[in-house]
Design a protein around this motif. Sequence first.
Motif, PDB file in Angstrom:
ATOM      1  N   GLU A 158      73.338 -88.009 113.187  1.00  0.00           N
ATOM      2  CA  GLU A 158      71.880 -88.279 113.598  1.00  0.00           C
ATOM      3  C   GLU A 158      71.097 -87.798 112.623  1.00  0.00           C
ATOM      4  O   GLU A 158      70.050 -88.030 111.508  1.00  0.00           O
ATOM      5  N   ASP A 159      71.917 -86.331 112.261  1.00  0.00           N
ATOM      6  CA  ASP A 159      70.439 -85.223 111.176  1.00  0.00           C
ATOM      7  C   ASP A 159      71.637 -85.490 110.212  1.00  0.00           C
ATOM      8  O   ASP A 159      70.571 -84.716 109.049  1.00  0.00           O
ATOM      9  N   ASN A 160      72.227 -86.156 109.736  1.00  0.00           N
ATOM     10  CA  ASN A 160      73.309 -86.493 108.356  1.00  0.00           C
ATOM     11  C   ASN A 160      73.282 -85.305 107.842  1.00  0.00           C
ATOM     12  O   ASN A 160      73.787 -84.705 106.754  1.00  0.00           O
ATOM     13  N   VAL A 161      74.437 -84.270 108.510  1.00  0.00           N
ATOM     14  CA  VAL A 161      74.642 -82.943 108.097  1.00  0.00           C
ATOM     15  C   VAL A 161      76.450 -83.736 107.699  1.00  0.00           C
ATOM     16  O   VAL A 161      76.825 -84.533 108.267  1.00  0.00           O
ATOM     17  N   ILE A 162      76.832 -83.305 106.752  1.00  0.00           N
ATOM     18  CA  ILE A 162      78.302 -83.708 106.109  1.00  0.00           C
ATOM     19  C   ILE A 162      79.587 -82.841 106.194  1.00  0.00           C
ATOM     20  O   ILE A 162      80.126 -83.492 105.933  1.00  0.00           O
ATOM     21  N   HIS A 163      78.666 -81.851 106.536  1.00  0.00           N
ATOM     22  CA  HIS A 163      79.678 -80.449 106.679  1.00  0.00           C
ATOM     23  C   HIS A 163      79.451 -79.444 107.068  1.00  0.00           C
ATOM     24  O   HIS A 163      78.132 -79.483 107.205  1.00  0.00           O
ATOM     25  N   THR A 164      80.480 -79.448 108.264  1.00  0.00           N
ATOM     26  CA  THR A 164      79.365 -78.375 109.365  1.00  0.00           C
ATOM     27  C   THR A 164      80.818 -77.413 109.903  1.00  0.00           C
ATOM     28  O   THR A 164      81.733 -77.321 109.687  1.00  0.00           O
ATOM     29  N   GLU A 165      80.968 -75.745 109.471  1.00  0.00           N
ATOM     30  CA  GLU A 165      81.717 -75.146 109.957  1.00  0.00           C
ATOM     31  C   GLU A 165      81.108 -74.078 111.212  1.00  0.00           C
ATOM     32  O   GLU A 165      80.402 -73.493 111.320  1.00  0.00           O
ATOM     33  N   ILE A 166      81.946 -74.556 112.479  1.00  0.00           N
ATOM     34  CA  ILE A 166      81.598 -74.077 113.690  1.00  0.00           C
ATOM     35  C   ILE A 166      81.840 -72.874 114.562  1.00  0.00           C
ATOM     36  O   ILE A 166      83.814 -72.467 114.069  1.00  0.00           O
ATOM     37  N   PHE A 167      81.053 -72.012 114.987  1.00  0.00           N
ATOM     38  CA  PHE A 167      81.727 -70.918 115.973  1.00  0.00           C
ATOM     39  C   PHE A 167      82.609 -70.971 117.444  1.00  0.00           C
ATOM     40  O   PHE A 167      82.209 -72.021 117.562  1.00  0.00           O
ATOM     41  N   PHE A 168      83.507 -70.705 117.364  1.00  0.00           N
ATOM     42  CA  PHE A 168      83.438 -70.791 119.022  1.00  0.00           C
ATOM     43  C   PHE A 168      84.426 -68.985 119.378  1.00  0.00           C
ATOM     44  O   PHE A 168      84.568 -68.369 118.814  1.00  0.00           O
ATOM     45  N   ASP A 169      83.547 -68.876 120.652  1.00  0.00           N
ATOM     46  CA  ASP A 169      83.896 -67.792 120.632  1.00  0.00           C
ATOM     47  C   ASP A 169      85.091 -67.465 122.276  1.00  0.00           C
ATOM     48  O   ASP A 169      84.866 -67.944 123.566  1.00  0.00           O
ATOM     49  N   PRO A 170      85.950 -67.624 122.376  1.00  0.00           N
ATOM     50  CA  PRO A 170      87.309 -67.295 122.317  1.00  0.00           C
ATOM     51  C   PRO A 170      87.997 -65.959 124.016  1.00  0.00           C
ATOM     52  O   PRO A 170      88.002 -66.623 124.919  1.00  0.00           O
ATOM     53  N   GLN A 171      86.907 -65.285 123.653  1.00  0.00           N
ATOM     54  CA  GLN A 171      86.608 -64.256 124.444  1.00  0.00           C
ATOM     55  C   GLN A 171      85.864 -64.810 126.250  1.00  0.00           C
ATOM     56  O   GLN A 171      86.088 -64.368 126.093  1.00  0.00           O
ATOM     57  N   THR A 172      85.025 -65.195 125.894  1.00  0.00           N
ATOM     58  CA  THR A 172      84.574 -65.995 127.087  1.00  0.00           C
ATOM     59  C   THR A 172      84.755 -66.802 127.827  1.00  0.00           C
ATOM     60  O   THR A 172      84.772 -66.936 128.816  1.00  0.00           O
ATOM     61  N   HIS A 173      85.897 -67.438 126.981  1.00  0.00           N
ATOM     62  CA  HIS A 173      86.993 -68.201 127.765  1.00  0.00           C
ATOM     63  C   HIS A 173      88.187 -67.818 128.383  1.00  0.00           C
ATOM     64  O   HIS A 173      87.937 -67.948 129.983  1.00  0.00           O
ATOM     65  N   THR A 174      88.503 -67.257 127.777  1.00  0.00           N
ATOM     66  CA  THR A 174      90.338 -66.348 128.100  1.00  0.00           C
ATOM     67  C   THR A 174      90.007 -65.403 128.850  1.00  0.00           C
ATOM     68  O   THR A 174      90.920 -65.266 130.048  1.00  0.00           O
ATOM     69  N   ALA A 175      88.300 -64.464 129.302  1.00  0.00           N
ATOM     70  CA  ALA A 175      88.059 -63.882 130.433  1.00  0.00           C
ATOM     71  C   ALA A 175      87.711 -64.611 131.855  1.00  0.00           C
ATOM     72  O   ALA A 175      88.302 -64.230 132.815  1.00  0.00           O
ATOM     73  N   ARG A 176      88.116 -66.207 131.582  1.00  0.00           N
ATOM     74  CA  ARG A 176      87.935 -66.964 133.137  1.00  0.00           C
ATOM     75  C   ARG A 176      89.536 -67.383 132.941  1.00  0.00           C
ATOM     76  O   ARG A 176      89.031 -67.982 133.914  1.00  0.00           O
TER      77      ARG A 176
END
Length: 333
Positions: free
Chosen positions: A87-105
Motif C-alpha cells: 500500500e505504501d509502495n515499500v519495495i524492500h524491507t529489512e525486518i527485526f524480530f525478537d526471538p527471546q520475547t517468544h522463547t521466554a513463553r
Amino acid sequence: MKNFIYGLPKVELHLHIEGTLEPELMFELAKRNKVEIPYNSPQEVHEAYQFNNLQSFLDIYYQGANVLITEQDFFDLTWAYLLRCKEDNVIHTEIFFDPQTHTARNISFDTVVNGIYRALEQAAAELNISSRLIMCFLRHLSEESAFETLGQAMNHKDKIIAVGLDSSELGHPPSKFTNVFQAALQAGLLTVAHAGEEGPAQNIHDSLELLGITRIDHGVRCIDDEALMNQLIANKTPLTVCPLSNTKLKVFDKMEQHNVVELLRRGLCVTLNSDDPAYFGGYMNANFIAVANAHPMSKKELIQLTFNAIQASFISEREKKRLTEITKAYLHQ
C-alpha cells in the motif's frame, strides 16, 4: 507533495515485526488461541497507546506479543505488514524480530522464524517486495541469554542476515554485549544496534567500536557530539531514523523539533522508517508525510532518503542498482 510521497518507492530498514500487531489482529489471535488480554475492544487498545517514554511502550508491547503462539500467527502478523508495505509502495524491507520475547513463553525459535520467513518468501513471489531478516537481542536480558539465542539461530543462517540490539537502552550499554556480537560476526552475520535514541551519543560511538556495527538504529543523539557527527559523515554510516516513534516516545516533543532533516542536510546517510507502526500511529507514508509537513523538503531531498536506504540495505550491489534505477525512473516520470 503528498501525492509525490505516496508514489515514491521506499525502502524500510527499521521495523519490529512484533510492533506491527494491530489491535484488530491482536483480538483475532487472542480469540483463536484462547488467550486472555486486558482489553474489551480494539478501541480500548488504541486508547492505551499513549506513552510517556520507551519503557511505558515496551510494557504494553511485550503484553501484546502474548497472543502470538503458532507458526500461522507469525505468518499472519508478517503478511499483514507486507500488505501495508504494498500500500505504501515499500519495495524492500529489512525486518527485526525478537526471538527471546517468544522463547521466554515456550514458543520455539523455529515456530517464530519459519512463520515470518514464509510470509517474506510469499511477498517476494506475489507482491514483488524483497526483504531481509534481522534477529535482535533484548538488551534488558543477559548476554548469556543472547548467546543462547545466537545458538538457536545457527540452524536458520539461510534466513537471517544480521543480528541487532533493541529494548531498553538506558542502563544497558553496548559493552554488555561485546562478546556475543563478536561471535555473531565470526559466524558471518552482519551487525546493527539501537543507539542514541534515549541513550547518549556515547552509545553510538561504543556500538561502532565494540559491536562492529555497520548501521545505527535511531542515532538521533549523534548531534550532541560534533566529532562523532564528522565520523558518521566521513564513513557514510547509515542512521535508521523513526520520526513518529521518536515523537510518540518523547525523544522529541513535536515533529518540528526533530533533527532528521537537519542531519540529512548536514550530509549524514539518514533513512526514514516506521519502527513499531501499530503502536506509533503510522507506517512509511505517514512518517514521510509527518516529516515533510513539519520541515518543508524538496522532492530531491525526499527521494534522497530512498537512495540512502538502498545504499544502507543488506542486499547485493546488483540489487541496489536495480532499486536505484526504479527510484530514479520515478523522479523523471
